[in-house]
Design an enzyme around this catalytic site. Structure first.
Site, PDB file in Angstrom:
ATOM      1  N   GLY A  54       7.956  17.191 -21.519  1.00 32.53           N
ATOM      2  CA  GLY A  54       7.594  15.782 -20.896  1.00 32.53           C
ATOM      3  C   GLY A  54       6.539  15.168 -21.655  1.00 32.53           C
ATOM      4  O   GLY A  54       5.431  15.828 -21.990  1.00 32.53           O
ATOM      5  N   ALA A  55       7.036  14.146 -22.324  1.00 34.08           N
ATOM      6  CA  ALA A  55       5.895  13.448 -23.212  1.00 34.08           C
ATOM      7  C   ALA A  55       4.378  13.394 -22.737  1.00 34.08           C
ATOM      8  O   ALA A  55       3.563  13.816 -23.582  1.00 34.08           O
ATOM      9  CB  ALA A  55       6.527  11.938 -23.450  1.00 34.08           C
ATOM     10  N   GLN A 203      16.774  20.255 -17.218  1.00 35.32           N
ATOM     11  CA  GLN A 203      15.500  19.847 -16.585  1.00 35.32           C
ATOM     12  C   GLN A 203      15.733  19.057 -15.265  1.00 35.32           C
ATOM     13  O   GLN A 203      14.783  19.326 -14.223  1.00 35.32           O
ATOM     14  CB  GLN A 203      14.692  18.738 -17.342  1.00 35.32           C
ATOM     15  CG  GLN A 203      14.126  19.520 -18.716  1.00 35.32           C
ATOM     16  CD  GLN A 203      15.197  19.454 -19.664  1.00 35.32           C
ATOM     17  OE1 GLN A 203      16.421  19.306 -19.810  1.00 35.32           O
ATOM     18  NE2 GLN A 203      14.594  19.255 -21.255  1.00 35.32           N
ATOM     19  N   ASP A 244      10.256   9.077 -23.550  1.00 34.21           N
ATOM     20  CA  ASP A 244       9.448   9.655 -24.607  1.00 34.21           C
ATOM     21  C   ASP A 244       8.824   8.883 -25.544  1.00 34.21           C
ATOM     22  O   ASP A 244       7.874   9.278 -26.473  1.00 34.21           O
ATOM     23  CB  ASP A 244      10.323  10.869 -25.116  1.00 34.21           C
ATOM     24  CG  ASP A 244      10.609  12.021 -24.303  1.00 34.21           C
ATOM     25  OD1 ASP A 244      11.684  11.709 -23.498  1.00 34.21           O
ATOM     26  OD2 ASP A 244      10.020  13.013 -24.068  1.00 34.21           O
ATOM     27  N   ASN A 254      14.765   8.296 -24.465  1.00 28.31           N
ATOM     28  CA  ASN A 254      14.761   9.292 -23.370  1.00 28.31           C
ATOM     29  C   ASN A 254      15.898  10.506 -23.531  1.00 28.31           C
ATOM     30  O   ASN A 254      16.526  10.245 -24.334  1.00 28.31           O
ATOM     31  CB  ASN A 254      14.644   8.688 -22.172  1.00 28.31           C
ATOM     32  CG  ASN A 254      14.354   9.461 -20.900  1.00 28.31           C
ATOM     33  OD1 ASN A 254      13.291  10.180 -21.042  1.00 28.31           O
ATOM     34  ND2 ASN A 254      15.157   9.724 -19.940  1.00 28.31           N
ATOM     35  N   LYS A 255      15.654  11.457 -22.617  1.00 38.05           N
ATOM     36  CA  LYS A 255      16.551  12.729 -22.580  1.00 38.05           C
ATOM     37  C   LYS A 255      17.822  12.344 -22.961  1.00 38.05           C
ATOM     38  O   LYS A 255      18.404  11.228 -22.304  1.00 38.05           O
ATOM     39  CB  LYS A 255      16.507  13.355 -21.248  1.00 38.05           C
ATOM     40  CG  LYS A 255      17.142  14.532 -21.001  1.00 38.05           C
ATOM     41  CD  LYS A 255      17.091  15.608 -22.498  1.00 38.05           C
ATOM     42  CE  LYS A 255      15.500  15.978 -22.662  1.00 38.05           C
ATOM     43  NZ  LYS A 255      15.407  16.713 -23.838  1.00 38.05           N
TER      44      LYS A 255
HETATM   45  O1  MRU Z   1      12.698  17.706 -23.700  1.00 33.36           O
HETATM   46  P1  MRU Z   1      11.646  17.413 -22.396  1.00 33.36           P
HETATM   47  O2  MRU Z   1      12.002  18.090 -21.324  1.00 33.36           O
HETATM   48  O3  MRU Z   1      10.347  17.200 -23.147  1.00 33.36           O
HETATM   49  O4  MRU Z   1      12.364  15.939 -22.286  1.00 33.36           O
HETATM   50  C1  MRU Z   1      11.491  15.146 -21.232  1.00 33.36           C
HETATM   51  C2  MRU Z   1      11.984  13.772 -21.011  1.00 33.36           C
HETATM   52  O5  MRU Z   1      13.023  13.289 -21.658  1.00 33.36           O
HETATM   53  C3  MRU Z   1      11.392  13.045 -20.019  1.00 33.36           C
HETATM   54  O6  MRU Z   1      12.257  12.174 -19.198  1.00 33.36           O
HETATM   55  C4  MRU Z   1      10.234  12.014 -20.754  1.00 33.36           C
HETATM   56  O7  MRU Z   1       9.398  12.917 -21.427  1.00 33.36           O
HETATM   57  C5  MRU Z   1       9.531  11.185 -19.861  1.00 33.36           C
HETATM   58  S1  MRU Z   1       8.521  12.245 -18.961  1.00 33.36           S
HETATM   59  C6  MRU Z   1       7.369  11.299 -17.981  1.00 33.36           C
END
Ligand code: MRU
Length: 363
Positions: A54-55, A203, A244, A254-255
């Protein structure tokens, strides 16, 4: 947020004031395990292996990684080596670079003996600021939920679809996409969350579902491909995700899979909002195609992990051994598909003008 009724953050200092502790997110939802980080290598491993992810949490962990490096060796060489090591861990979330730059700019001009203490102070501030930012995203974002609830005569829960985990586990507390949901829950506005499972690492199914359950927020896990269908059925009032990295003109990384949800939302007139903390804006770029997209190990696609009925955690293969797999971890949703950005300073259009009006100092 709560774990078995006890409030937790995702990262904190142990009693010695120096060791960093985290929740090992690779073990959720099956086991709640905390891990101590004693060195910059531990911090880099935690980010790379996605014990933390998560960012905003990646940024906070990197900041503490610098502290762990400097308490052992405060020299210029050690500082620069820690910066480079941590920066290489994951490429997409810009909070990583932001946090590392904050620390490097602060520490390089200081004498070696002052560096570790200053680093710990700044890392703690980054964590506290993240909590305040996310809470503020919640306070602004809840108005969108309240508006739909009041428009409907307060006669049913508001359905929100979210993708991945942009919850408190992805930040230091509150989350970005989930902050408006938690504030609505606190204010007794009834909400129900559609949780995309979010293959390949799940996730949504593993983390978002777990934290919503811990906090008592009604939710339903759906497979990634079901989002379009529930929107067509009129069962989604709002789509809210995290990000992200968002460009200065409002393109949102984003994801993987967020883009498809945004397309389905546009076709079904479902508003799509993004929870966006200031440190997730990359002011150096305007075009989403410039965002580096992480490609991860193909095994995350070809295998899946879960708990057997006997309680064992097992990983099994789901593809033929001879098939190749590609694992793109993020995608970019063009700003034109984003209804609005929910920042800590308010809600704005996903445009250069919208963001510049909220962050005039970045103009
Ligand atoms: O690969 P990850 O689990 O780090 O990806 C996280 C995401 O894509 C979240 O949606 C993003 O970081 C926003 S978090 C507040």
């Amino acid at each position: 947020m709560n774990v078995d009724g006890t409030p937790f953050r995702t990262i904190w200092l142990a009693e010695d004031g120096e060791t960093v502790e985290i929740i090992d997110q690779t073990r959720l939802p099956h086991e709640f395990v905390t891990v101590a980080l004693n060195s910059v290598d531990d911090a880099a491993y935690a980010i790379r292996s996605m014990q933390v992810r998560g960012a905003p949490l990646i940024g906070a962990t990197a900041a503490y990684g610098m502290c762990l490096a400097l308490r052992k060796d405060p020299s210029d060489d050690a500082l620069k080596a820690a910066y480079d090591l941590l920066l290489r861990t994951r490429p997409t979330a810009v909070n990583l670079r932001w946090a590392l730059d904050e620390l490097k700019t602060l520490l390089l001009p200081l004498s070696e003996q002052d560096r570790a203490a200053s680093a710990y102070r700044r890392a703690a501030e980054i964590c506290d600021d993240d909590v305040a930012i996310c809470r503020s995203i919640g306070v602004h974002g809840v108005e969108l939920i309240r508006e739909v609830w009041e428009r409907n005569g307060k006669d049913r829960p508001i359905n929100i679809l979210t993708h991945c985990n942009a919850g408190w586990l992805a930040t230091v507390d509150w989350g970005t996409a989930t902050a408006p949901i938690y504030v609505a829950h606190e204010e007794e506005i009834p909400v129900h969350v559609w949780v995309d499972e979010t293959r390949p690492r799940n996730q949504g199914a593993s983390l978002t579902a777990w934290e919503l359950a811990q906090h008592g927020v009604p939710h339903t896990v759906i497979v990634d491909n079901a989002g379009g269908h529930v929107m067509q059925q009129g069962n989604v009032d709002l789509l809210i995700t995290g990000t992200d990295r968002t460009t200065a003109a409002g393109d949102v990384a984003n994801k993987i899979g967020t883009y498809l949800k945004a397309l389905a939302a546009r076709d079904n007139n479902v508003p799509f909002y993004v929870g966006l903390p200031g440190p997730t804006i990359d002011w150096t770029i305007t075009n989403g195609s410039e965002i580096p997209i992480e490609e991860r190990d193909a095994e995350e696609v070809t295998k899946i992990t879960g708990r057997t009925e006997g309680g064992e955690i097992e990983t099994v293969m789901i593809t033929p051994p001879e098939s190749e797999a590609a694992n793109y971890a993020f995608d970019v949703t063009p700003s034109r598909l984003v209804t609005g950005l929910i920042t800590e300073r308010g809600i704005c259009a996903a445009t250069a003008e919208g963001l510049a009006a909220l962050y005039p100092e970045k103009r």
